[in-house]
Design an enzyme around this catalytic site. Structure first.
Site, PDB file in Angstrom:
ATOM      1  N   CYS A  82      50.079  48.186  33.179  1.00 12.50           N
ATOM      2  CA  CYS A  82      49.786  46.748  33.028  1.00 12.50           C
ATOM      3  C   CYS A  82      49.495  46.013  34.319  1.00 12.50           C
ATOM      4  O   CYS A  82      48.414  45.463  34.491  1.00 12.50           O
ATOM      5  CB  CYS A  82      50.966  46.016  32.400  1.00 12.50           C
ATOM      6  SG  CYS A  82      51.563  46.720  30.906  1.00 12.50           S
ATOM      7  N   HIS A 143      52.560  38.819  33.674  1.00  9.01           N
ATOM      8  CA  HIS A 143      53.031  40.007  34.401  1.00  9.01           C
ATOM      9  C   HIS A 143      52.376  40.177  35.769  1.00  9.01           C
ATOM     10  O   HIS A 143      52.135  41.305  36.227  1.00  9.01           O
ATOM     11  CB  HIS A 143      52.821  41.283  33.550  1.00  9.01           C
ATOM     12  CG  HIS A 143      53.874  42.332  33.819  1.00  9.01           C
ATOM     13  ND1 HIS A 143      53.826  43.595  33.295  1.00  9.01           N
ATOM     14  CD2 HIS A 143      54.994  42.288  34.590  1.00  9.01           C
ATOM     15  CE1 HIS A 143      54.859  44.302  33.704  1.00  9.01           C
ATOM     16  NE2 HIS A 143      55.591  43.521  34.494  1.00  9.01           N
TER      17      HIS A 143
END
Ligand SMILES: *[C@@H]1O[C@H](CO)[C@@H](O)[C@H](O)[C@H]1NC(C)=O
Ligand SMILES: *[C@@H]1O[C@H](CO)[C@@H](O)[C@H](O)[C@H]1NC(C)=O
Length: 587
Positions: A82, A143
């Site tokens: 990610c 994130h």
């Protein structure tokens, strides 16, 4: 002599005119700033989607994008995890250029209150679109860090990276967000041994300081003791703390839920996305819908639970598809279909090792080998890529050329009438000529498949012959052997004992062997040595374009720092639920 120099000048002029015409052609076809809607799935595999060959899972809305637009079949993420993949997506650059890929074992941010994140001097496409007059909104997962030095500096935050509006999770969904699970044993043991080590270190330091053996500041000892305390508490409370620290929802700078109620997230995000479109329908707008789906713990609404043929995972995929459908309908309702470029992709391949007993909890990568966390094998990086822009892009078109998630960067910037930054290397290529069918080949010749800061594999699209060569320098060791994944550790590593180095590299031609089943050898492939030499040269040239930058995923930057913890209330008693009031007011 005189004639000759004229000749060259005319030729030059002629060629320049051709180039101008080509770009005018693109401009004539796309003469205004379209709205942009981006759907980014989390951990979705290319084999999980109907239009990529899955005949048992129902994704009618995603498939609709393929029917009404262009489907890319060799769409590649810059990283198999990610944090780095999204950094590359946002900046159009390999994550190693922004310091967002791992030098060590930490490959994604582990705490919301770490100090690493997307550096403020990186320029996202959102920032350029914002400057071009777009209203820019991010709904969902980020994130990419929050703070640098103190609690509310927001240096890495979406609102500091070109988004006017943010609603969602500044961190990422994970198992701990869902409930208070029984901590799994290896982690519990790790935490308790860390605690013990730190306690030992603190006592040794105090003793050494009192006997004047070493000079250390009380501050440092206090800090160390604090960390020991924190480890102890997290061990003691069986991970309930992680939920409180990391699983929060925010609207712009305000924390709306701490800890978040995971069950609410999907309907709330959908509501926010729809109202963002309604508020900005006069355009131009950029809506980046960054799903929490289909990452574990696969929290799914009641009407989708138990409905798919593939357990909880399939239910979650189908729910995501339904959410996409809701947003596409809103675009239709407001007549925005022809003024909106819609894009769908996933940040990297499905997570093979995500299992609960024998039940599938992660994505499926179809015919491709490997998955999430594996940088070289196709299953970790080949993802769906769909573009729809009704009236501008062709319909039902399939393009097999190599393309990258990083290509979105220059593509969107050009469509918005902006220019890409000139003071840095941009690795993405404008996709419009390819999508419109004005050129046959993508501009990507070589792609470098990084695992952290190490190149694990390189792809070479040899346009003249149509071959797509891939050389693997390093591959993960599957455990158990032959299982196709790293089931013992859940994630394949980038270096160390868990990988095999190949010299000569493993070579495949993806155009003949997309599953990377049988490596070529000098006997089976006459071009073997030539191909490897050419790739080696490309690696050298690529490495010359790298410059050292601060490492965002260093141990120090990864660490949880109490003074950076987003907190509603008085630290450490952070807790609030502002959505509850909203939901009750609506009733
Ligand atoms: C469809 O997706 C499900 C869920 O990931 C997977 O288990 C199944 O094998 C896939 N089917 C095909 C034909 O790819
Ligand atoms: C951002 O700042 C860092 C540290 O000062 C520097 O190394 C890097 O090159 C800068 N990046 C850009 C894109 O200017």
């Amino acid at each position: 002599m005189w004639c000759l120099s004229h000749f060259w000048r005319y030729l030059g002029f002629f060629l320049a005119m051709l180039l101008v015409l080509k770009s005018l052609e693109v401009q004539a076809m796309v003469s205004y700033k379209p709205n942009i809607v981006i759907f980014l799935a989390d951990d979705l595999g290319i084999g999980d989607v109907g239009c990529y060959g899955n005949n048992t899972i129902r994704t009618p809305n995603i498939d609709r994008l393929a029917e009404e637009g262009v489907k890319l079949t060799q769409h590649i993420a810059a990283s198999p995890l990610c944090t780095p993949s999204r950094a590359a997506f946002l900046t159009g650059r390999y994550p190693i250029r922004s310091g967002m890929d791992a030098t060590d074992r930490y490959r994604v941010f582990h705490w919301l209150a770490g100090s690493g994140g997307l550096p403020p001097n990186e320029t996202t496409f959102a920032k350029i679109l914002q400057n071009q007059g777009y209203s820019t909104g991010l709904v969902g997962k980020w994130h990419q860090g929050v703070n640098c030095e103190y609690r509310n500096d927001y240096c890495h935050y979406p609102l500091n990276h070109g988004f006017d509006y943010f609603y969602g999770m500044p961190f990422t969904l994970m198992g701990d967000c869902h409930q208070l699970p029984e901590m799994d044993l290896p982690l519990r043991i790790k935490l308790s041994s860390y605690t013990q080590m730190i306690v030992l270190a603190v006592f040794t330091l105090i003793a050494a300081k009192l006997t004047h053996l070493v000079q250390v500041s009380w501050k440092l000892i206090f800090l160390l003791a604090l960390f020991g305390f924190i480890f102890f508490i997290s061990w003691f409370s069986s991970l309930g703390f992680i939920r409180l620290w990391d699983c929060i929802m925010m609207r712009n700078y305000e924390i709306t839920e701490q800890p978040m109620m995971v069950e609410r997230a999907a309907p709330l995000m959908l509501r926010e996305a729809i109202s963002f479109i309604e508020r900005n329908k006069q355009g131009p707008f950029l809506l980046f819908f960054s799903f929490l789906h289909v990452h574990t713990p696969l929290v799914t609404m009641e009407n989708f639970t138990g409905k798919s043929k593939h357990g909880l995972y399939g239910d979650n995929v189908e729910e995501m598809d339904w959410m996409i459908g809701r947003i596409l309908n809103v675009l239709d309702d407001y007549n925005l279909k022809e003024s909106t470029l819609t894009y769908f992709t996933s940040d990297h391949g499905g997570h093979l090792e995500a299992q609960e007993g024998n039940a599938q909890r992660g994505g499926w990568n179809g015919i491709y080998k490997g998955g999430k966390a594996m940088a070289g094998w196709e299953g970790g990086i080949r993802v769906p890529g769909l573009f729809r822009w009704t009236g501008v892009l062709p319909e039902r078109k399939v393009i097999a050329e190599p393309t990258s998630l990083m290509d979105i960067y220059p593509t969107l910037i050009h469509l918005a009438g902006g220019t890409v930054p000139q003071d840095r290397v941009i690795d993405g290529k404008d996709l419009m000529p390819l999508l419109l069918g004005l050129v046959e080949h993508s501009e990507h010749k070589f792609m470098f498949h990084y695992c952290g800061v190490n190149i694990h594999a390189v792809r070479w699209h040899q346009k003249e012959t149509g071959s797509t060569w891939k050389a693997h320098y390093v591959t993960p060791v599957f455990q158990p052997e032959g299982s196709g994944g790293c089931y013992k550790t859940r994630f394949c590593p980038c270096f160390g004992k868990g990988v095999t180095r190949h010299n000569p590299p493993l070579l495949f031609d993806l155009s003949r062997d997309p599953s990377e089943a049988v490596p070529l050898s000098p006997d089976t492939e006459p071009l073997f040595h030539m191909v490897l030499e050419r790739i080696e040269k490309a690696v050298e040239e690529h490495q010359k374009t790298l410059t050292p930058v601060p490492q965002q995923l260093s141990v120090f930057n990864i660490m949880w720092k109490p003074w950076l913890q987003p907190c509603c209330g008085t630290f450490p008693f952070c807790q609030c639920d502002k959505e509850k009031d909203n939901i009750e007011n609506e009733k």
